[in-house]
Write a protein that holds these residues in place. Structure first.
Motif, short mmCIF file in Angstrom:
data_model
loop_
_atom_site.label_atom_id
_atom_site.label_comp_id
_atom_site.label_asym_id
_atom_site.label_seq_id
_atom_site.Cartn_x
_atom_site.Cartn_y
_atom_site.Cartn_z
N THR A 125 2.00 -0.29 0.01
CA THR A 125 1.94 -0.61 1.44
C THR A 125 1.58 -2.08 1.64
N ILE A 126 0.60 -2.56 0.90
CA ILE A 126 0.18 -3.96 1.01
C ILE A 126 1.22 -4.89 0.37
N SER A 169 8.33 2.13 2.52
CA SER A 169 8.93 2.17 3.85
C SER A 169 10.42 1.85 3.76
N ARG A 170 11.25 2.83 4.05
CA ARG A 170 12.71 2.63 4.00
C ARG A 170 13.14 1.53 4.97
N SER A 171 12.68 1.63 6.21
CA SER A 171 13.07 0.61 7.18
C SER A 171 12.49 -0.75 6.79
N GLY A 172 11.25 -0.75 6.28
CA GLY A 172 10.61 -2.01 5.91
C GLY A 172 11.35 -2.74 4.81
N ALA A 254 3.40 -6.53 9.22
CA ALA A 254 2.81 -6.86 7.92
C ALA A 254 1.28 -6.74 7.98
N LEU A 255 0.69 -7.28 9.05
CA LEU A 255 -0.77 -7.20 9.21
C LEU A 255 -1.22 -5.75 9.31
N TYR A 256 -0.45 -4.94 10.03
CA TYR A 256 -0.79 -3.51 10.14
C TYR A 256 -0.75 -2.85 8.77
N ARG A 257 0.26 -3.21 7.96
CA ARG A 257 0.34 -2.64 6.61
C ARG A 257 -0.87 -3.04 5.78
#
Length: 269
Positions: A125-126, A169-172, A254-257
């Protein structure tokens, strides 16, 4: 036996599906975190099928005009051998889906489940959040989705295959790859969302197959409620994301991740 879901669980899990399917923020990270916070059991196959139907309906309905033009021109091009921008886009969606399907068969469920460790999900995630932010800063942001070449499609397609790693994350990852090859944020998101259609459909059909083979009773109100909530939330996410993404960029996601990954590390280390 399918669990009995209350309306809090139905609402929260359906919202997670609707929001995280299309925002670049890692659905698996949320699906690890939320049950831990609420001490919930697994929601069951029937509910998974329902929320997949909801998100699939949302993206198909939103892109209905694009899908019609792509399908019409793709079918026509098979006969006339005269490609158009829409028929090429349809081919690109097909070709970009192949790596994820191939890797899905190679990497069986056992390997994927072994990676579904909270700390691994936190790290991905990070890590992929850093890549998302970097691509947003470094990408040229001058191309649209109709300018894609076969080489571009393979880059996006193999990137999508990485989404089999929980926390990616597929979309990410598809938006990240599209930004890296010069697409605008809106074009990257549009192609990512179109690319989600065969993937969501395939995942839903696999879950439906397992559900049909199951003898467990189905909680129909949970399925209908979950499908409706995931549909509404996903449709709103798609519309607002495409409207604002050129202005806000990828930094907020990105910050949320980073925050989500840090919370997972704090809870599970």
């Amino acid at each position: 036996m399918e669990p009995i879901l209350d309306w809090l669980q139905i609402t929260v899990l359906a919202l997670i599906q609707g929001l995280t399917e299309f925002l670049p923020i890692s659905s698996s990270g949320h699906l690890v975190l939320v049950p831990q916070l609420f001490d919930w059991p697994d929601q069951g196959l029937a509910f998974d099928v329902a929320v997949h139907v909801g998100t699939l309906t949302a993206v198909v309905l939103y892109f209905r005009k694009d899908i019609w033009l792509m399908s019409r021109d793709w079918t026509s091009s098979l006969i006339t051998r005269q490609p158009t921008s829409n028929s090429r886009l349809a081919w690109w969606v097909i070709f970009a889906t192949i790596p994820a399907v191939a890797f899905g068969f190679i990497i069986n469920n056992g390997i994927e489940e072994s990676l579904r460790n909270p700390l691994i999900i936190a790290a991905t995630t990070i890590g992929f959040g850093v890549l998302l932010w970097w691509s947003d800063i470094k990408g040229e942001k001058v191309r649209d989705e109709y300018s894609l070449s076969f080489k571009d499609i393979m880059i996006i397609g193999f990137a999508q295959a990485l989404a089999l790693i929980p926390g990616t994350s597929r979309s990410g990852i598809t938006i990240t790859a599209a930004l890296m090859i010069g697409l605008t944020p809106q074009a990257a998101a549009r192609f990512s969302f179109l690319l989600s259609i065969p993937i969501i459909l395939g995942a839903g059909l696999l879950k439906l197959k397992d559900l049909l083979e199951s003898t467990a009773p189905v909680q129909w109100e949970a399925m209908i409620g979950g499908a409706l909530i995931s549909f509404i939330s996903a449709y709103i996410v798609i519309a607002l994301f495409l409207k604002w993404i050129n202005q806000i960029g990828m930094a907020p996601f990105a910050l949320y991740r980073f925050a989500l990954g840090a919370l997972l590390i704090y809870l599970f280390i």
